[in-house]
Design a protein around this motif. Sequence first.
Motif, PDB file in Angstrom:
ATOM      1  N   LYS A 123      -7.375  -4.893  -4.171  1.00  0.00           N
ATOM      2  CA  LYS A 123      -7.963  -3.918  -5.098  1.00  0.00           C
ATOM      3  C   LYS A 123      -7.840  -2.482  -4.580  1.00  0.00           C
ATOM      4  O   LYS A 123      -7.522  -1.562  -5.340  1.00  0.00           O
ATOM      5  N   ASN A 124      -8.088  -2.292  -3.286  1.00  0.00           N
ATOM      6  CA  ASN A 124      -8.120  -0.943  -2.720  1.00  0.00           C
ATOM      7  C   ASN A 124      -6.746  -0.361  -2.430  1.00  0.00           C
ATOM      8  O   ASN A 124      -6.559   0.854  -2.476  1.00  0.00           O
ATOM      9  N   ASP A 125      -5.787  -1.226  -2.077  1.00  0.00           N
ATOM     10  CA  ASP A 125      -4.482  -0.737  -1.625  1.00  0.00           C
ATOM     11  C   ASP A 125      -3.323  -1.091  -2.552  1.00  0.00           C
ATOM     12  O   ASP A 125      -2.466  -0.263  -2.810  1.00  0.00           O
TER      13      ASP A 125
ATOM     14  N   ASN B  47       0.852  -1.197   0.000  1.00  0.00           N
ATOM     15  CA  ASN B  47       0.000   0.000   0.000  1.00  0.00           C
ATOM     16  C   ASN B  47       0.886   1.244   0.000  1.00  0.00           C
ATOM     17  O   ASN B  47       2.114   1.147   0.040  1.00  0.00           O
ATOM     18  N   ALA B  48       0.251   2.409  -0.045  1.00  0.00           N
ATOM     19  CA  ALA B  48       1.011   3.667  -0.098  1.00  0.00           C
ATOM     20  C   ALA B  48       1.838   3.866   1.162  1.00  0.00           C
ATOM     21  O   ALA B  48       2.952   4.402   1.102  1.00  0.00           O
ATOM     22  N   ASP B  49       1.334   3.429   2.304  1.00  0.00           N
ATOM     23  CA  ASP B  49       2.083   3.539   3.559  1.00  0.00           C
ATOM     24  C   ASP B  49       3.388   2.756   3.467  1.00  0.00           C
ATOM     25  O   ASP B  49       4.448   3.230   3.871  1.00  0.00           O
ATOM     26  N   ASN B  50       3.323   1.534   2.917  1.00  0.00           N
ATOM     27  CA  ASN B  50       4.535   0.735   2.693  1.00  0.00           C
ATOM     28  C   ASN B  50       5.486   1.457   1.738  1.00  0.00           C
ATOM     29  O   ASN B  50       6.700   1.551   1.983  1.00  0.00           O
ATOM     30  N   TYR B  51       4.942   1.945   0.653  1.00  0.00           N
ATOM     31  CA  TYR B  51       5.744   2.583  -0.400  1.00  0.00           C
ATOM     32  C   TYR B  51       6.520   3.789   0.147  1.00  0.00           C
ATOM     33  O   TYR B  51       7.736   3.880   0.009  1.00  0.00           O
ATOM     34  N   TYR B  52       5.788   4.711   0.783  1.00  0.00           N
ATOM     35  CA  TYR B  52       6.451   5.913   1.300  1.00  0.00           C
ATOM     36  C   TYR B  52       7.259   5.609   2.562  1.00  0.00           C
ATOM     37  O   TYR B  52       8.285   6.250   2.818  1.00  0.00           O
TER      38      TYR B  52
END
Length: 196
Positions: A168-170, A109-114
């Motif tokens: 799908k959402n994350d 998810n975006a939290d993991n990415y950033y």
Amino acid sequence: LKSSLRFSSIFRMENAKPKVSFVLGGPGCGKNTQCDLILEHFNNIKHFSAGDLLRAEIASGSEKAVLIKSIIDEGKIVPNEITCELIKQAMKNAGWEKNEYIIDGYPRNADNYYGWKKEVGDEVEIKQLVFLDTSEEVMMERLGNRMKGSDRSDDNLEAIKKRFVTYKNDTIPTVNLFKEQGKCQIVDASGTKEEV
């Protein structure tokens, strides 16, 4: 999306600081299977599955074990600070700069990415994200077969449905972040493990 790329053709060894290729796809797309096949062809590539690292932490009985298990059982994503630290520690234990790494199931998810960018930054070069693309029908069939002999706590129908929602959402929006940077390789994961 379909592609003529073969999974094994994406990895080439180079010398420098540690390089990471992330591998993402839906539940049952074959992340672990394909990564294991890659290891048969490349000596200096180390493979870590975020899910396997988390399950090992649960088995260790650490302070975080109960929290991690409850999150995984719900089909949700474990907080980045936990997963990122486990991945970094595994890479350090494997020799850090001596190897190239495939990390599957991350960043989901975006939290993991950033969070990865914040925690690891320029210490590691992100080569690419390999996205194993296949239909939900194919993934459900594979998961159904896997459930028959699985001891994973998240290999049950209720958890799998939640995992598809999370995917799908994350995860798909995270794949799109890599596409925007031109760092996403799409592989058709619909065939047999040898065909992919």
